[in-house]
Scaffold this active site. Structure first.
Site, PDB file in Angstrom:
ATOM      1  N   HIS A  99       0.960  -0.975   0.246  1.00 52.97           N
ATOM      2  CA  HIS A  99      -0.270  -0.307   0.190  1.00 52.97           C
ATOM      3  C   HIS A  99       1.345   1.372  -0.195  1.00 52.97           C
ATOM      4  CE1 HIS A  99      -3.748  -1.929   2.076  1.00 52.97           C
ATOM      5  NE2 HIS A  99      -3.334  -2.339   1.117  1.00 52.97           N
ATOM      6  N   ARG A 133      -4.772   2.275  -7.079  1.00 51.25           N
ATOM      7  CA  ARG A 133      -5.402   3.752  -6.011  1.00 51.25           C
ATOM      8  C   ARG A 133      -4.498   4.165  -5.127  1.00 51.25           C
ATOM      9  NH1 ARG A 133      -7.805  -0.880  -4.306  1.00 51.25           N
ATOM     10  NH2 ARG A 133      -7.663  -1.406  -1.852  1.00 51.25           N
TER      11      ARG A 133
END
Ligand code: RB5
Length: 143
Positions: A99, A133
Site C-alpha cells: 500500500h 489507487r
C-alpha cells in the site's frame, strides 16, 4: 539485478544491523553500511541521515534500526522521497510494501529477535507495490 540495501542504526540497533548485514550478504544483496560501527552510544539522527543520503535519488532500499525503531522512522520520514515504515511483524511489512510503497524498513533492535527480523526483511524485500489507487495517496505524501 538485486537492489542495494542501505543499513543504518544507532547503538540500540547495532547488534541487529550486524546480524542482518551477514544475512543479506548470504542472500546475495549488495549492502551499504552507513554505521554506526559499534555499540557505543551515538545519536540516531546522525546515522539515519547518512542512510537517507544513500536512498534519495537512488534506487536503493533502506533498513534503519534504533532501539525501538521509532526515532529512526521519525528521522527518515522528515526527508522528501522517503517512505519509512516501522514494522513489528511480517503483516506490517507486507502492507508497507503493497500500500505504501515503503522504501525504508524501520525495526526496533531492542524488541526483535534476529529470526523474526529476518522474516520481516524477507517479506519487505519480496513484496511488490500494488500501485493503482495507492498511487495518488502516495503522491500526496510529498508536500
Ligand atoms: C536510544 O537510547 C534510543 O532512544 C533509540 O535507540 C531509539 O529507540 C529512539 O527511538
Amino acid at each position: 539485478m538485486k537492489k542495494t540495501i542501505v543499513l543504518a542504526s544507532d547503538h540500540g540497533g547495532f547488534e541487529l544491523k550486524e546480524g542482518l548485514k551477514i544475512y543479506l550478504a548470504e542472500l546475495g544483496f549488495k549492502v551499504k553500511d552507513a554505521g554506526t560501527k559499534s555499540d557505543k552510544m551515538v545519536d540516531y539522527p546522525v546515522f539515519i541521515k547518512k542512510g537517507v543520503e544513500q536512498i534519495i535519488g537512488k534506487d536503493n532500499v533502506g533498513i534503519f534500526i534504533c532501539g525501538a525503531g521509532i526515532g529512526a522512522s521519525i528521522m527518515a520520514n522528515r526527508h522528501k522521497g522517503i517512505r519509512a515504515a516501522l514494522c513489528h511483524s511480517v503483516e506490517y511489512a507486507q502492507l508497507a510494501r503493497q500500500h505504501n510503497d515503503a522504501n525504508v524498513l524501520c525495526l526496533g533492535g531492542r524488541f526483535l529477535p534476529i529470526d523474526d527480523a529476518k522474516q520481516i526483511v524477507n517479506v519487505f524485500l519480496g513484496t511488490p507495490y500494488l500501485g493503482g489507487r495507492y498511487d495518488d495517496r502516495n503522491k500526496m505524501l510529498d508536500l
